[in-house]
Design a protein around this motif. Structure first.
Motif, PDB file in Angstrom:
ATOM      1  N   GLY A  82       0.810  -1.221   0.000  1.00  0.00           N
ATOM      2  CA  GLY A  82       0.000   0.000   0.000  1.00  0.00           C
ATOM      3  C   GLY A  82       0.839   1.265   0.000  1.00  0.00           C
ATOM      4  O   GLY A  82       0.477   2.255  -0.647  1.00  0.00           O
ATOM      5  N   ARG A  83       1.970   1.245   0.700  1.00  0.00           N
ATOM      6  CA  ARG A  83       2.856   2.424   0.725  1.00  0.00           C
ATOM      7  C   ARG A  83       3.548   2.663  -0.612  1.00  0.00           C
ATOM      8  O   ARG A  83       4.011   3.771  -0.867  1.00  0.00           O
ATOM      9  CB  ARG A  83       3.901   2.284   1.831  1.00  0.00           C
ATOM     10  CG  ARG A  83       3.306   2.436   3.224  1.00  0.00           C
ATOM     11  CD  ARG A  83       4.377   2.349   4.261  1.00  0.00           C
ATOM     12  NE  ARG A  83       5.192   1.155   3.971  1.00  0.00           N
ATOM     13  CZ  ARG A  83       6.339   0.866   4.556  1.00  0.00           C
ATOM     14  NH1 ARG A  83       6.837   1.645   5.460  1.00  0.00           N
ATOM     15  NH2 ARG A  83       7.006  -0.225   4.248  1.00  0.00           N
ATOM     16  N   GLN A  84       3.624   1.646  -1.463  1.00  0.00           N
ATOM     17  CA  GLN A  84       4.294   1.781  -2.755  1.00  0.00           C
ATOM     18  C   GLN A  84       3.357   2.278  -3.856  1.00  0.00           C
ATOM     19  O   GLN A  84       3.808   2.664  -4.930  1.00  0.00           O
ATOM     20  CB  GLN A  84       4.880   0.424  -3.213  1.00  0.00           C
ATOM     21  CG  GLN A  84       5.684  -0.320  -2.184  1.00  0.00           C
ATOM     22  CD  GLN A  84       6.697   0.531  -1.453  1.00  0.00           C
ATOM     23  OE1 GLN A  84       7.524   1.191  -2.077  1.00  0.00           O
ATOM     24  NE2 GLN A  84       6.630   0.523  -0.134  1.00  0.00           N
ATOM     25  N   LEU A  85       2.065   2.254  -3.598  1.00  0.00           N
ATOM     26  CA  LEU A  85       1.075   2.529  -4.636  1.00  0.00           C
ATOM     27  C   LEU A  85       0.644   3.991  -4.665  1.00  0.00           C
ATOM     28  O   LEU A  85       0.536   4.629  -3.620  1.00  0.00           O
ATOM     29  CB  LEU A  85      -0.159   1.657  -4.416  1.00  0.00           C
ATOM     30  CG  LEU A  85       0.076   0.147  -4.420  1.00  0.00           C
ATOM     31  CD1 LEU A  85      -1.207  -0.576  -4.053  1.00  0.00           C
ATOM     32  CD2 LEU A  85       0.608  -0.325  -5.769  1.00  0.00           C
ATOM     33  N   PRO A  86       0.327   4.491  -5.855  1.00  0.00           N
ATOM     34  CA  PRO A  86      -0.206   5.848  -5.963  1.00  0.00           C
ATOM     35  C   PRO A  86      -1.679   5.870  -5.555  1.00  0.00           C
ATOM     36  O   PRO A  86      -2.331   4.819  -5.518  1.00  0.00           O
ATOM     37  CB  PRO A  86      -0.053   6.171  -7.454  1.00  0.00           C
ATOM     38  CG  PRO A  86      -0.150   4.839  -8.125  1.00  0.00           C
ATOM     39  CD  PRO A  86       0.497   3.863  -7.168  1.00  0.00           C
ATOM     40  N   PRO A  87      -2.218   7.051  -5.270  1.00  0.00           N
ATOM     41  CA  PRO A  87      -3.657   7.144  -4.965  1.00  0.00           C
ATOM     42  C   PRO A  87      -4.478   6.636  -6.151  1.00  0.00           C
ATOM     43  O   PRO A  87      -4.048   6.700  -7.294  1.00  0.00           O
ATOM     44  CB  PRO A  87      -3.876   8.646  -4.764  1.00  0.00           C
ATOM     45  CG  PRO A  87      -2.514   9.214  -4.490  1.00  0.00           C
ATOM     46  CD  PRO A  87      -1.534   8.333  -5.198  1.00  0.00           C
TER      47      PRO A  87
END
Length: 122
Positions: A82-87
């Motif tokens: 989740g921390r690696q993904l864009p909104p």
């Protein structure tokens, strides 16, 4: 020559949204290209090339992926992914919605061939 292992306790994460496959391909060591239905065993890598997770990614569609990780790693791996993904991308835990069955061994293809017309070749 063949074993069927119930690995339903493994954690399952669903990733959906525009660019979902491209974002997973960016952090995965293996090539995630291919048609829907393809399963890819890979590691997820941090910016230094270190391994953060050991997962299987099932390609359900261009922007629809199922990520399978170990039973004890779902919360940790979901947080890291989740921390690696864009909104705009939706990552959710779907562990209780899916089973995982592992058919393995030197005769696994022969057993599976008896129940499918799909190509099971390398």
């Amino acid at each position: 020559g063949v074993a069927l292992i119930d690995q339903t306790s493994f954690s399952k994460l669903e990733l959906k949204g525009p660019g979902a496959r491209a974002e997973m391909d960016r952090i995965a060591a293996a090539d995630l290209s291919g048609p829907p239905g393809r399963a890819v065993y890979t590691q997820l890598l941090n910016d230094r090339g270190g391994i953060e997770a050991d997962v299987t990614v099932i390609l359900r569609g261009e922007d629809d992926l199922l990520i399978v990780t170990g039973s004890g790693f779902g919360v940790r791996d979901a947080h890291w992914i989740g921390r690696q993904l864009p909104p705009g991308l939706a990552l959710r835990d779907v562990t209780n919605a899916h089973a995982v069955l592992n058919l393995c061994g030197p005769r696994a293809r022969a057993v599976l061939a008896a129940v499918t017309d799909d190509d099971l070749s390398n």
